[in-house]
Write a protein that holds these residues in place. Structure first.
Motif, PDB file in Angstrom:
ATOM      1  N   VAL A  46       0.434  -1.183   0.104  1.00  0.00           N
ATOM      2  CA  VAL A  46      -0.162   0.079   0.163  1.00  0.00           C
ATOM      3  C   VAL A  46       0.660   1.214  -0.200  1.00  0.00           C
ATOM      4  N   LYS A  47       1.706   1.348   0.996  1.00  0.00           N
ATOM      5  CA  LYS A  47       2.861   2.394   0.654  1.00  0.00           C
ATOM      6  C   LYS A  47       2.895   2.304  -0.738  1.00  0.00           C
ATOM      7  N   THR A  48       3.736   1.314  -1.125  1.00  0.00           N
ATOM      8  CA  THR A  48       4.946   1.411  -2.107  1.00  0.00           C
ATOM      9  C   THR A  48       3.522   2.180  -3.167  1.00  0.00           C
ATOM     10  N   ILE A  49       2.116   1.862  -3.259  1.00  0.00           N
ATOM     11  CA  ILE A  49       1.241   2.461  -4.354  1.00  0.00           C
ATOM     12  C   ILE A  49       1.152   3.678  -4.415  1.00  0.00           C
ATOM     13  N   ARG A  50       0.825   4.140  -3.132  1.00  0.00           N
ATOM     14  CA  ARG A  50       1.371   5.782  -2.940  1.00  0.00           C
ATOM     15  C   ARG A  50       1.682   6.532  -2.909  1.00  0.00           C
ATOM     16  N   PHE A  51       3.183   5.912  -3.025  1.00  0.00           N
ATOM     17  CA  PHE A  51       4.593   6.541  -3.618  1.00  0.00           C
ATOM     18  C   PHE A  51       4.618   6.752  -4.567  1.00  0.00           C
ATOM     19  N   PHE A  52       4.351   5.926  -5.449  1.00  0.00           N
ATOM     20  CA  PHE A  52       4.466   6.048  -7.192  1.00  0.00           C
ATOM     21  C   PHE A  52       3.608   7.286  -7.746  1.00  0.00           C
ATOM     22  N   LYS A  53       2.089   6.566  -6.758  1.00  0.00           N
ATOM     23  CA  LYS A  53       0.997   7.825  -7.201  1.00  0.00           C
ATOM     24  C   LYS A  53       1.560   9.135  -7.320  1.00  0.00           C
ATOM     25  N   LEU A  54       2.039   9.397  -6.028  1.00  0.00           N
ATOM     26  CA  LEU A  54       2.612  10.557  -5.304  1.00  0.00           C
ATOM     27  C   LEU A  54       3.325  10.884  -6.620  1.00  0.00           C
ATOM     28  N   LEU A  55       4.448  10.492  -6.555  1.00  0.00           N
ATOM     29  CA  LEU A  55       5.549  10.593  -7.615  1.00  0.00           C
ATOM     30  C   LEU A  55       4.993  10.573  -9.184  1.00  0.00           C
ATOM     31  N   HIS A  56       4.081  10.010  -9.617  1.00  0.00           N
ATOM     32  CA  HIS A  56       3.471  10.114 -10.600  1.00  0.00           C
ATOM     33  C   HIS A  56       2.813  11.491 -10.751  1.00  0.00           C
ATOM     34  N   LEU A  57       2.088  12.403  -9.626  1.00  0.00           N
ATOM     35  CA  LEU A  57       1.665  13.378  -9.987  1.00  0.00           C
ATOM     36  C   LEU A  57       1.717  14.271  -9.719  1.00  0.00           C
ATOM     37  N   GLU A  58       3.120  13.939  -9.343  1.00  0.00           N
ATOM     38  CA  GLU A  58       4.227  15.449  -9.137  1.00  0.00           C
ATOM     39  C   GLU A  58       5.423  15.651 -10.428  1.00  0.00           C
ATOM     40  N   THR A  59       5.445  14.270 -11.488  1.00  0.00           N
ATOM     41  CA  THR A  59       5.705  14.235 -12.822  1.00  0.00           C
ATOM     42  C   THR A  59       4.564  14.681 -13.442  1.00  0.00           C
ATOM     43  N   VAL A  60       3.525  14.751 -13.267  1.00  0.00           N
ATOM     44  CA  VAL A  60       2.873  15.472 -14.026  1.00  0.00           C
ATOM     45  C   VAL A  60       2.278  17.157 -14.528  1.00  0.00           C
ATOM     46  N   VAL A  61       2.585  17.590 -12.882  1.00  0.00           N
ATOM     47  CA  VAL A  61       2.869  19.099 -12.592  1.00  0.00           C
ATOM     48  C   VAL A  61       3.712  19.732 -12.950  1.00  0.00           C
ATOM     49  N   VAL A  62       5.181  19.285 -12.886  1.00  0.00           N
ATOM     50  CA  VAL A  62       6.142  20.284 -14.269  1.00  0.00           C
ATOM     51  C   VAL A  62       6.113  19.715 -14.977  1.00  0.00           C
ATOM     52  N   ASN A  63       5.861  18.766 -15.449  1.00  0.00           N
ATOM     53  CA  ASN A  63       5.947  18.449 -17.191  1.00  0.00           C
ATOM     54  C   ASN A  63       4.600  19.176 -17.563  1.00  0.00           C
ATOM     55  N   SER A  64       3.067  19.370 -17.352  1.00  0.00           N
ATOM     56  CA  SER A  64       2.548  19.599 -17.762  1.00  0.00           C
ATOM     57  C   SER A  64       2.302  21.426 -18.015  1.00  0.00           C
ATOM     58  N   SER A  65       1.723  21.970 -18.877  1.00  0.00           N
ATOM     59  CA  SER A  65       2.369  23.257 -19.339  1.00  0.00           C
ATOM     60  C   SER A  65       0.898  24.190 -18.123  1.00  0.00           C
TER      61      SER A  65
END
Length: 394
Positions: A322-341
């Motif tokens: 569960v912790k691993t899934i949450r970590f990757f979700k947060l990581l994915h969310l941050e990546t979207v925020v950084v790379n999105s216009s």
């Protein structure tokens, strides 16, 4: 020649009568000169092919769904008449009143007596007569009944194949005292020697039985003491009854097999018969036991600890996942925020606030631009304005 033949015949008849008389009067024991191995010599039925006790191998039993729970009749209705407890030199026997009986069998059986078998406290010895998967219990209680539907009394029934029904209760030891067994054990000191009897207060006999009377083993066998008649329908309960170690010790050390007048005192111990082969008999069970395995207390403890450890380990693994899934979700969310216009609010449009700060910044930029334009226009106008002409000389 005729006289000689008659003489020989008389001699043979005399020896036959002497042998028969000796067999009736013989004093058998569990060990010694007339021990278990010698019983068939004096009691022919003891050498039969359907002897008891037996070792119940649970994987070789056969489930019979028609076997219903046995029903004690009148066991709890002991009344005011006392019971008789006596030492017969082989065990402690409690005589039971004839209003007690047993149902759940093809015929009605009337209670006669109950008695105990035990060991000597040695770790290498058992105490029970029946064993399950080769393991013996510390002691065993037998409740004896005769077929009162077909025979008038115990003497007539005990020689018939369907004459007797015996309940076998395996006894193990624990820390807690069993008050029901004290109804017998507390009076053993009054029958310490063979042939001694005493009246004891009547009590609830059913309290000596296991709680579960529906799970048992059933087979055809014999009496476990001479004359070993093969006339017993055995019911051996699967559930054990527990007594304390102090109660077992009292049972093993207080009685004598010798009479009071005999100078040599002999403790009454190890009064159990060895198991005998089934010889093609089938042991039926009232419960499904095709793959049942008897477990010791140590094995049960190990299984419980193993299950607990397994549950804890599984919980840790699930938490890690569960912790691993949450970590990757947060990581994915941050990546979207950084790379999105778009801003992070565009990812969550339902939570996006009104863009007021951005409008104000644009208004300020526009005002600044307008000011700069006005300033630039003013300067241009100033440059284009003609300077005043100088006055000419006349």
């Amino acid at each position: 020649m005729d006289c000689l033949g008659l003489f020989i015949l008389l001699i043979l008849m005399f020896f036959q009568w002497t042998a028969g008389h000796t067999a009736e009067e013989i004093s058998w024991t569990y060990t010694g000169l007339v021990g278990q191995s010698e019983w068939p010599e004096y009691f022919p039925d003891c050498g039969g092919t359907s002897q008891s006790p037996v070792d119940v191998i649970t994987t070789q039993t056969k489930y019979d769904p028609s076997l219903i729970p046995v029903t004690p009749l009148g066991y709890s209705q002991h009344g005011n008449r006392p019971f008789t407890l006596y030492n017969n030199g082989h065990t402690a026997v409690v005589e039971l009143p004839d209003w007690m009986g047993l149902g759940g069998l093809p015929w009605l059986f009337t209670a006669v007596q109950m008695h105990l078998h035990w060991g000597s406290g040695s770790p290498s010895h058992g105490g029970s007569e029946h064993t399950i998967n080769g393991l013996s219990a510390d002691a065993e209680l037998h409740v004896v009944h005769y077929n009162s539907e077909l025979y008038p009394n115990m003497s007539a029934a005990m020689t018939q194949r369907d004459g007797l029904a015996v309940l076998g209760i395996l006894i193990v030891t624990g820390e807690e005292t069993n008050p029901s067994f004290n109804n017998i054990l507390n009076y053993l000191s009054r029958i310490r020697h063979a042939n001694q009897k005493v009246s004891i207060p009547a009590f609830d006999v059913q309290s000596l039985l296991p709680q579960d009377l529906g799970r048992y083993y059933r087979y055809n066998g014999s009496l476990t003491t001479p004359p070993c008649y093969q006339s017993v329908i055995w019911t051996l309960f699967h559930e054990r009854v527990q007594i304390s170690k102090a109660q077992l010790l009292r049972m093993e050390t207080i009685l004598y097999s010798s009479k009071a007048e005999e100078p040599d005192k002999m403790l009454l111990q190890d009064n159990y018969r060895a198991t005998h082969p089934l010889n093609h008999r089938v042991i039926l069970t009232s419960f499904s036991a095709e793959s049942w395995k008897e477990l010791s207390s140590g094995e049960v403890t190990a299984i419980v600890i193993g299950v607990m450890c397994g549950c804890v380990g599984l919980a840790v693994v699930i938490r890690f996942i569960v912790k691993t899934i949450r970590f990757f979700k947060l990581l994915h969310l941050e990546t979207v925020v950084v790379n999105s216009s778009t801003s992070s609010w565009d990812v969550l449009p339902s939570n996006r606030p009104a863009p007021m700060p951005r409008i104000k910044e644009m208004e300020k930029a526009l005002e600044k631009k307008q000011d700069m334009t006005l300033n630039l226009t003013s300067e241009t106008e100033k440059k284009e304005e003609p300077s005043p002409c100088p006055e000419t000389e006349p």
